[in-house]
Each structure stands twice: as C-alpha cells, then as structure tokens.
Design an enzyme around this catalytic site. Structure first.
Site, PDB file in Angstrom:
ATOM      1  N   ASP A 219       0.859  -1.188   0.000  1.00  0.00           N
ATOM      2  CA  ASP A 219       0.000   0.000   0.000  1.00  0.00           C
ATOM      3  C   ASP A 219       0.895   1.237   0.000  1.00  0.00           C
ATOM      4  O   ASP A 219       1.694   1.433   0.920  1.00  0.00           O
ATOM      5  CB  ASP A 219      -0.869  -0.053   1.263  1.00  0.00           C
ATOM      6  CG  ASP A 219      -1.841   1.104   1.372  1.00  0.00           C
ATOM      7  OD1 ASP A 219      -1.635   2.141   0.697  1.00  0.00           O
ATOM      8  OD2 ASP A 219      -2.799   0.973   2.149  1.00  0.00           O
ATOM      9  N   ILE A 220       0.739   2.063  -0.994  1.00  0.00           N
ATOM     10  CA  ILE A 220       1.626   3.224  -1.162  1.00  0.00           C
ATOM     11  C   ILE A 220       1.520   4.202   0.009  1.00  0.00           C
ATOM     12  O   ILE A 220       2.477   4.927   0.294  1.00  0.00           O
ATOM     13  CB  ILE A 220       1.341   3.918  -2.517  1.00  0.00           C
ATOM     14  CG1 ILE A 220       2.531   4.774  -2.966  1.00  0.00           C
ATOM     15  CG2 ILE A 220       0.063   4.745  -2.479  1.00  0.00           C
ATOM     16  CD1 ILE A 220       2.457   5.216  -4.425  1.00  0.00           C
TER      17      ILE A 220
ATOM     18  N   GLY B 127      -9.992   3.706  -5.446  1.00  0.00           N
ATOM     19  CA  GLY B 127      -8.639   3.210  -5.719  1.00  0.00           C
ATOM     20  C   GLY B 127      -7.582   3.848  -4.838  1.00  0.00           C
ATOM     21  O   GLY B 127      -7.806   4.125  -3.649  1.00  0.00           O
TER      22      GLY B 127
ATOM     23  N   ASP C 133      -6.407   6.793  -4.997  1.00  0.00           N
ATOM     24  CA  ASP C 133      -6.810   8.158  -4.635  1.00  0.00           C
ATOM     25  C   ASP C 133      -7.577   8.153  -3.304  1.00  0.00           C
ATOM     26  O   ASP C 133      -7.280   8.932  -2.385  1.00  0.00           O
ATOM     27  CB  ASP C 133      -7.698   8.699  -5.778  1.00  0.00           C
ATOM     28  CG  ASP C 133      -7.914  10.196  -5.734  1.00  0.00           C
ATOM     29  OD1 ASP C 133      -7.300  10.868  -4.876  1.00  0.00           O
ATOM     30  OD2 ASP C 133      -8.694  10.700  -6.562  1.00  0.00           O
TER      31      ASP C 133
ATOM     32  N   TYR D  61      -9.179   3.320 -14.749  1.00  0.00           N
ATOM     33  CA  TYR D  61      -9.008   3.938 -16.072  1.00  0.00           C
ATOM     34  C   TYR D  61      -8.631   2.936 -17.169  1.00  0.00           C
ATOM     35  O   TYR D  61      -8.582   3.301 -18.346  1.00  0.00           O
ATOM     36  CB  TYR D  61      -8.010   5.096 -16.010  1.00  0.00           C
ATOM     37  CG  TYR D  61      -8.598   6.381 -15.436  1.00  0.00           C
ATOM     38  CD1 TYR D  61      -9.922   6.449 -15.003  1.00  0.00           C
ATOM     39  CD2 TYR D  61      -7.834   7.543 -15.335  1.00  0.00           C
ATOM     40  CE1 TYR D  61     -10.461   7.622 -14.479  1.00  0.00           C
ATOM     41  CE2 TYR D  61      -8.367   8.727 -14.818  1.00  0.00           C
ATOM     42  CZ  TYR D  61      -9.672   8.753 -14.392  1.00  0.00           C
ATOM     43  OH  TYR D  61     -10.201   9.926 -13.875  1.00  0.00           O
TER      44      TYR D  61
HETATM   45  N1  AR6 Z   1      -1.382   1.519  -3.031  1.00  0.00           N
HETATM   46  C1  AR6 Z   1      -0.792   1.276  -4.219  1.00  0.00           C
HETATM   47  N2  AR6 Z   1      -1.453   1.026  -5.354  1.00  0.00           N
HETATM   48  C2  AR6 Z   1      -2.805   0.991  -5.276  1.00  0.00           C
HETATM   49  C3  AR6 Z   1      -3.510   1.230  -4.075  1.00  0.00           C
HETATM   50  C4  AR6 Z   1      -2.736   1.507  -2.910  1.00  0.00           C
HETATM   51  N3  AR6 Z   1      -3.302   1.746  -1.719  1.00  0.00           N
HETATM   52  N4  AR6 Z   1      -4.848   1.132  -4.341  1.00  0.00           N
HETATM   53  C5  AR6 Z   1      -4.961   0.829  -5.648  1.00  0.00           C
HETATM   54  N5  AR6 Z   1      -3.739   0.738  -6.215  1.00  0.00           N
HETATM   55  P1  AR6 Z   1      -6.732   3.415  -9.681  1.00  0.00           P
HETATM   56  P2  AR6 Z   1      -6.582   4.975 -12.179  1.00  0.00           P
HETATM   57  C6  AR6 Z   1      -3.365   0.477  -7.619  1.00  0.00           C
HETATM   58  O1  AR6 Z   1      -8.044   2.843 -10.077  1.00  0.00           O
HETATM   59  O2  AR6 Z   1      -6.729   3.754 -13.003  1.00  0.00           O
HETATM   60  C7  AR6 Z   1      -9.912   7.068  -8.795  1.00  0.00           C
HETATM   61  O3  AR6 Z   1     -11.258   6.993  -8.447  1.00  0.00           O
HETATM   62  C8  AR6 Z   1      -4.329  -0.279  -8.496  1.00  0.00           C
HETATM   63  O4  AR6 Z   1      -4.198  -1.676  -8.324  1.00  0.00           O
HETATM   64  O5  AR6 Z   1      -6.552   3.864  -8.273  1.00  0.00           O
HETATM   65  O6  AR6 Z   1      -5.534   5.984 -12.568  1.00  0.00           O
HETATM   66  C9  AR6 Z   1      -9.489   8.481  -9.193  1.00  0.00           C
HETATM   67  O7  AR6 Z   1     -10.187   9.464  -8.465  1.00  0.00           O
HETATM   68  C10 AR6 Z   1      -3.887   0.169  -9.881  1.00  0.00           C
HETATM   69  O8  AR6 Z   1      -2.785  -0.638 -10.340  1.00  0.00           O
HETATM   70  O9  AR6 Z   1      -6.344   4.701 -10.615  1.00  0.00           O
HETATM   71  C11 AR6 Z   1      -9.822   8.515 -10.654  1.00  0.00           C
HETATM   72  O10 AR6 Z   1     -11.172   8.853 -10.860  1.00  0.00           O
HETATM   73  C12 AR6 Z   1      -3.364   1.581  -9.656  1.00  0.00           C
HETATM   74  O11 AR6 Z   1      -3.247   1.734  -8.241  1.00  0.00           O
HETATM   75  C13 AR6 Z   1      -9.549   7.116 -11.122  1.00  0.00           C
HETATM   76  O12 AR6 Z   1      -9.700   6.282  -9.959  1.00  0.00           O
HETATM   77  C14 AR6 Z   1      -4.260   2.674 -10.210  1.00  0.00           C
HETATM   78  O13 AR6 Z   1      -5.632   2.327 -10.035  1.00  0.00           O
HETATM   79  C15 AR6 Z   1      -8.144   6.954 -11.629  1.00  0.00           C
HETATM   80  O14 AR6 Z   1      -7.997   5.681 -12.183  1.00  0.00           O
END
Ligand code: AR6
Length: 164
Positions: A8-9, A30, A32, A119
C-alpha cells in the site's frame, strides 16, 4: 535507482508519493481514496484550493498525516483503445510528476500504476512507459519506487526490469 515493492503506497516512507487522481482532484476510489483517507481531511482542502488538474499534468500538496512529506497528484488518461493520445498522456504524467519532484528537492518518490485501475490502461504497456521515463530520471533521485498493489503487478515489473 529503481526499486519495485508490493504493498500500500500510503505506508511508504519516501519524500513523495504520487496519486492517480482525476481532473477534479477532489478524491475518488482506488489509490486516490486510500491516499485521502490516510492523509486526512486537510488534503481535500488543499486540493480544493488548487482547483483541478488537466490530464497528463501534475500538482503538489503536502502529505499531511501520511509518512510521505508530499503528494504529487497526476491525472492519467482513460484508456479508449490506445489511439486517442493515451501513450503520450501517460508518459507526461510520469515526466511532469518527476519534474515537479525535482523542483521541490524531493530525493525519493513512489508511484502507483497510473491509469491501470479504473481507467483501464493495459498493465504491460503502462509499465513499459513508466519504466522508460523512470530510467531517464533515476540518476537525479536517490530512489524511484514502483509501488505495486498486487503480486502479479510486481512480477510484471520485475520481469520487465530483468529483460532490459
Ligand atoms: N497503493 C498502491 N497502489 C494501489 C492502491 C494503494 N493503496 N490502491 C490501488 N492501487 P486506480 P486509475 C493500484 O483505479 O486507473 C480514482 O477513483 C491499483 O491496483 O486507483 O488511474 C481516481 O479518483 C492500480 O494498479 O487509478 C480517478 O477517478 C493503480 O493503483 C480514477 O480512480 C491505479 O488504479 C483513476 O484511475
């Protein structure tokens, strides 16, 4: 140096973590959502003051309650098949984030896989772009961390680095 970790980042002790945000910068799901929960409500307030961020660009705020001192928010492209400018926009997320980090004397920085969750950007292609930019910048940082949320994602990055 580029280091690949799984986890977890929001737990990482680095100068800056990068958030995969949306153009409103007002939070979401996610990574964010996880970053906003861990940083506390002051982060949303700081993001509101910025007033949004176009796709492919980056904005910086403090990390508030996070171990990381800074959060760099970048907005990845939504995957629409790959011929809608997605690759240069994703590359721009990484370059703008790293340029912003250099402007703030940040020496260690961790990235999630921008655009590879909600995304829908294909993970292999996204990882190739991410590593290409990181290689270009790594000498200017103590470390650039790739933070993979799953073991599969970590395997993908480890394999790409092994075959370079
Ligand atoms: N630590 C590290 N990586 C993570 C974590 C975490 N805690 N949680 C998820 N990931 P995403 P996007 C990974 O969907 O595709 C949001 O609602 C996950 O497995 O978070 O850029 C924003 O507000 C994936 O590999 O971001 C936008 O609306 C990566 O993080 C939208 O999602 C990115 O997944 C952005 O979508």
């Amino acid at each position: 140096m580029i280091r690949v970790v799984q986890g977890d980042i929001t737990n990482l002790h680095v100068d800056a973590i990068v958030n995969a945000a949306n153009t409103t910068l007002l939070g979401g799901g996610g990574v964010d959502g996880a970053i906003h929960r861990a940083a506390g409500p002051a982060l949303l307030k700081a993001c509101k003051n910025i007033g949004g961020c176009p796709t492919g660009e980056a904005r910086i705020t403090p990390g508030f309650d996070l171990p990381a001192r800074w959060v760099i928010h970048t907005v990845g492209p939504v995957w629409r098949g790959g011929d809608q400018g997605e690759p240069p926009l994703l590359e721009s997320c990484y370059t703008r984030s790293l340029d912003t980090a250099l402007d703030h004397d940040i020496r260690s920085i961790a990235f999630p896989g921008i655009s590879t969750g909600v995304y829908g950007y294909p993970k292999q292609e996204a990882a190739g772009i991410a590593l290409g930019v990181m290689r270009h910048y790594e000498d200017r940082f103590e470390e650039i961390v790739v933070c993979c949320f799953t073991t599969e994602d970590k395997k993908l990055y480890d394999t790409l680095l092994d075959t370079e």
